[in-house]
Design an enzyme around this catalytic site. Structure first.
Site, PDB file in Angstrom:
ATOM      1  N   GLU A   1       0.869  -1.168   0.000  1.00  0.00           N
ATOM      2  CA  GLU A   1       0.000   0.000   0.000  1.00  0.00           C
ATOM      3  C   GLU A   1       0.905   1.216   0.000  1.00  0.00           C
ATOM      4  O   GLU A   1       1.876   1.267   0.755  1.00  0.00           O
ATOM      5  CB  GLU A   1      -0.873  -0.002   1.250  1.00  0.00           C
ATOM      6  CG  GLU A   1      -1.834   1.153   1.267  1.00  0.00           C
ATOM      7  CD  GLU A   1      -3.038   0.896   2.165  1.00  0.00           C
ATOM      8  OE1 GLU A   1      -2.978  -0.049   2.978  1.00  0.00           O
ATOM      9  OE2 GLU A   1      -4.002   1.664   2.053  1.00  0.00           O
TER      10      GLU A   1
ATOM     11  N   VAL B   1      -1.936  -2.606  -3.524  1.00  0.00           N
ATOM     12  CA  VAL B   1      -1.540  -3.701  -4.410  1.00  0.00           C
ATOM     13  C   VAL B   1      -1.974  -5.023  -3.787  1.00  0.00           C
ATOM     14  O   VAL B   1      -1.713  -5.278  -2.606  1.00  0.00           O
ATOM     15  CB  VAL B   1      -0.009  -3.703  -4.649  1.00  0.00           C
ATOM     16  CG1 VAL B   1       0.371  -4.800  -5.643  1.00  0.00           C
ATOM     17  CG2 VAL B   1       0.462  -2.346  -5.159  1.00  0.00           C
TER      18      VAL B   1
ATOM     19  N   ALA C   1       1.371   5.629  -1.654  1.00  0.00           N
ATOM     20  CA  ALA C   1       0.721   6.902  -1.926  1.00  0.00           C
ATOM     21  C   ALA C   1      -0.306   6.770  -3.047  1.00  0.00           C
ATOM     22  O   ALA C   1      -1.377   7.371  -2.994  1.00  0.00           O
ATOM     23  CB  ALA C   1       1.780   7.922  -2.307  1.00  0.00           C
TER      24      ALA C   1
ATOM     25  N   GLY D   1      -1.715   3.870  -4.444  1.00  0.00           N
ATOM     26  CA  GLY D   1      -2.707   2.814  -4.501  1.00  0.00           C
ATOM     27  C   GLY D   1      -2.436   1.649  -3.577  1.00  0.00           C
ATOM     28  O   GLY D   1      -1.540   1.686  -2.747  1.00  0.00           O
TER      29      GLY D   1
ATOM     30  N   ASP E   1      11.479   7.425  -8.839  1.00  0.00           N
ATOM     31  CA  ASP E   1      11.218   6.970  -7.471  1.00  0.00           C
ATOM     32  C   ASP E   1      11.907   5.631  -7.206  1.00  0.00           C
ATOM     33  O   ASP E   1      11.304   4.720  -6.644  1.00  0.00           O
ATOM     34  CB  ASP E   1       9.713   6.879  -7.196  1.00  0.00           C
ATOM     35  CG  ASP E   1       9.406   6.884  -5.687  1.00  0.00           C
ATOM     36  OD1 ASP E   1      10.298   7.257  -4.885  1.00  0.00           O
ATOM     37  OD2 ASP E   1       8.279   6.504  -5.299  1.00  0.00           O
TER      38      ASP E   1
END
Ligand SMILES: Nc1ncnc2c1ncn2[C@@H]1O[C@H](COP(=O)(O)OP(=O)(O)OP(=O)(O)O)[C@@H](O)[C@H]1O
Length: 328
Positions: A12, A18, A14, A16, A132
């Site tokens: 989990e 998964v 920012a 979404g 990222d």
């Protein structure tokens, strides 16, 4: 979502949530990333679609590279939600390092860095900036090989001159390049190679290299660890919004990186210090790093074979826009 049987939640963040899931049609285990707000009707639907399309397009462009997670499908659902279906890979490097609790030997770090740099080289060749990279966004498969995931912050660099500048608050703080900390909006793929340098240091040390508590603390740690590398002489420096920060004027001791990694070979240190060059124009690109003796020196008895060598011919790039076709 009716094609997928939801198993457990595996992540989990920012953007979404998964889930591990089973594709009812094929029986394959997949990872389904549901973008936040999807299905609840409280998000701006157009923004959601744009985010989904960008992440899917970047993944689609890199499809076929063994070091990038494979996108299987991208869907919108009736309620304005959206989700991406990917191959299920395994735990993240961050989880593996936490469970392992000790550093990786140099030969293992080199094998893993070769895979990450090869994935980064391929995405940069295609004009994709990941923006990222961090141990949470690198997954380990059943063979111990790595795959880069989470393209939620990624962008296509091509044609950028014609569009608006990039935003600077990208990349999780500990892995954020100095030019980003100084507010740059004109950065390039070397923000990713800085993050890869931080990951390499973390693999070798078993702990994050630069665990800053705020942007200014992060910048201070960067300068105190790798030196300023004459950052103020860099031609792009004066255009940086935070160039006037007192942190940039303070005199700093030279890099402490060598003291921190005393047993790393000279060839390994050459790559580490090259990825962690403070000045972006002196920082290694992924392609340059892969050409350094740490990776190429045939004299070295434990030089491992590049995983991607066998699939170099198979990796054919499909550039942006193709993801539109798989949104149903
Ligand atoms: N294909 C996959 N296979 C296995 N696990 C996955 C897969 N994709 C994502 N995960 C797990 O889910 C986590 C969150 O995924 P992802 O980073 O894509 O979501 P996010 O919402 O963008 O997270 P963050 O905000 O932390 O960057 C990953 O760290 C990883 O543990």
């Amino acid at each position: 979502m009716e094609h997928y049987e939801r198993l457990e939640k595996i992540g989990e963040g920012a953007s979404g949530v998964v889930y591990k899931a089973r594709d009812r049609r094929t029986g394959a285990t997949v990872a389904v990333k549901r973008l936040r707000g999807g299905g609840f009707g409280d998000d701006d639907g157009s923004q959601l679609s744009e985010d989904l399309l960008r992440e899917a397009a970047c993944l689609e462009a890199c499809r076929g590279h063994p070091s990038v997670v494979e996108l299987r499908a991208a869907h919108r659902d009736g309620a304005g939600g959206a989700f991406l279906v990917m191959e299920y890979v395994g735990p993240s490097v961050a989880q593996v390092m936490r469970e392992r609790g000790r550093p990786f030997p140099e030969a293992d770090a080199r094998r893993l860095m070769r895979q990450l740099l090869d994935g980064a080289r391929a995405m940069h060749d295609l004009g994709v900036l990941h923006r990222d990279l961090k141990p949470d966004n690198v997954l380990v498969d059943a063979h111990g090989d790595l795959k880069i995931c989470d393209f939620g912050m990624s962008r296509f660099a091509a044609g950028r001159a014609a569009t608006k500048p990039y935003t600077s608050p990208v990349v999780t703080l500990w892995y954020r390049a100095p030019e980003l900390l100084l507010g740059s909006t004109e950065y390039d793929a070397r923000v990713d190679t800085w993050a890869l340098g931080c990951i390499m240091a973390e693999l070798l040390a078993g702990a994050p290299l630069l665990p800053g508590r705020s942007e200014m603390d992060q910048l201070n740690r960067v300068f105190d660890t790798v030196g300023t590398d004459d950052m103020t002489d860099w031609p792009g420096f004066c255009r940086l919004p935070r160039a006037g920060s007192p942190l940039c004027q303070r005199s700093r001791p030279p890099s402490r990186l060598r003291e921190m990694f005393p047993s790393l070979s000279a060839a390994g240190f050459d790559v580490l210090s090259g990825l962690l060059a403070c000045r972006p124009d002196r920082r290694l690109s992924a392609a340059e790093a892969l050409r350094r003796p740490w990776f190429t020196d045939a004299e070295s008895p434990d030089v491992d074979q590049p995983r991607s060598a066998s699939c170099g011919g198979r990796f054919t790039a499909r550039v942006g826009g193709a993801a539109d076709a798989i949104v149903v």
